[in-house]
Motif scaffolding. Structure first.
Motif, mmCIF file in Angstrom:
data_model
loop_
_atom_site.group_PDB
_atom_site.id
_atom_site.type_symbol
_atom_site.label_atom_id
_atom_site.label_comp_id
_atom_site.label_asym_id
_atom_site.label_seq_id
_atom_site.Cartn_x
_atom_site.Cartn_y
_atom_site.Cartn_z
ATOM 1 N N PRO A 155 14.162 21.784 13.183
ATOM 2 C CA PRO A 155 15.261 20.917 12.737
ATOM 3 C C PRO A 155 16.604 21.279 13.333
ATOM 4 N N MET A 195 11.535 16.334 9.967
ATOM 5 C CA MET A 195 10.562 16.222 11.040
ATOM 6 C C MET A 195 9.430 15.300 10.580
ATOM 7 N N ALA A 213 11.642 12.599 14.718
ATOM 8 C CA ALA A 213 12.437 13.192 13.649
ATOM 9 C C ALA A 213 13.328 12.106 13.063
#
Length: 249
Positions: A155, A195, A213
């Motif tokens: 992330p 994600m 994402a």
């Protein structure tokens, strides 16, 4: 839901306004129907489902048909309700009569978006992106050998990928590293990032694997013309596979 590319290295004029016009359709589909189930497990089939609404607008053999019509899409799956919610945006109207009636959980809902943006406007947004970085070809490779795209899987790396595309006030529409910016800025600490599962396609597209994402947050418009370009054309790679559409409200 409200949901073009500037290349100048000089700062864009922050004044004025830019108008965003598009059509968006929400397709609520029954995930149990074979037509829909195939799209969920095959990214190429999802692409065909999206493009099926735009037959006849350009020649069948015309290159870049999707980009000519500014077709972008995004989808979410509600497995509990067995629903596939597909949003399709374009600069031309779509005809969804080719979708089997039994595959529709609800009739298609179409909206015409006509919105003017000015510097300083704020907009909440959601986007699903294909965050990748390019690794140059190894030394000694033949001339014009393309590098390899490698997906970001963490992330914090995805957040950095998106941050490079933000455009602070007074900054040019193209970043110093050549990345096209989106005409808006955001507090990256307030971004919500998730994600998503990778999508792929079996034969004959065995090599097709799309990392994804989801990013949500609030944007402040800094360059209206560039912002509208990003809304119209999308951001990043894999735009043919339901990535890159920025939905704003």
């Amino acid at each position: 839901m409200n949901t073009t590319t500037a290349t100048s290295h000089a700062p864009s004029n922050p004044g004025g306004a830019a108008r965003f016009v598009a059509t968006q359709t929400l397709l609520a589909l029954d995930a149990r129907h074979p037509y829909v189930a195939k799209s969920l497990i095959d990214a190429q089939d999802m692409h065909r489902t999206v493009m099926s609404g735009f037959s006849g607008w350009v020649d069948n053999d015309s290159p870049g048909a999707r980009s000519q019509m500014n077709i972008l899409s995004t989808w979410t799956a509600d497995l509990r309700q067995a629903r596939l919610n597909l949003v399709v945006q374009s600069s031309v109207p779509a005809d969804w009569s080719g979708i089997p009636r039994a595959a529709l959980a609800e009739p298609p809902e179409t909206l015409t978006i006509d919105r003017t943006f000015r510097a300083g406007d704020r907009a909440d947004f959601r986007t699903v992106v294909n965050p990748v970085r390019s690794i140059p070809a190894p030394p000694g490779s033949p001339p014009k050998t393309r590098g390899t795209r490698v997906p970001h899987t963490r992330p914090e790396h995805v957040k950095a990928w998106f941050s490079r595309r933000l455009q602070p006030s007074g900054e040019p529409a193209t970043g110093p590293d050549g990345v096209t910016r989106i005409g808006g800025n955001a507090d990256t600490e307030r971004l919500a990032l998730r994600m998503l599962p990778q999508v792929s396609s079996p034969a004959p597209h065995k090599g097709l694997r799309i990392a994804r994402a989801e990013i949500k947050g609030s944007l402040t418009v800094t360059d209206p013309k560039t912002f509208v370009a990003a809304l119209t054309q999308g951001i990043g790679h894999a735009r043919a596979y339901s990535c890159g559409l920025i939905l704003v409200r």
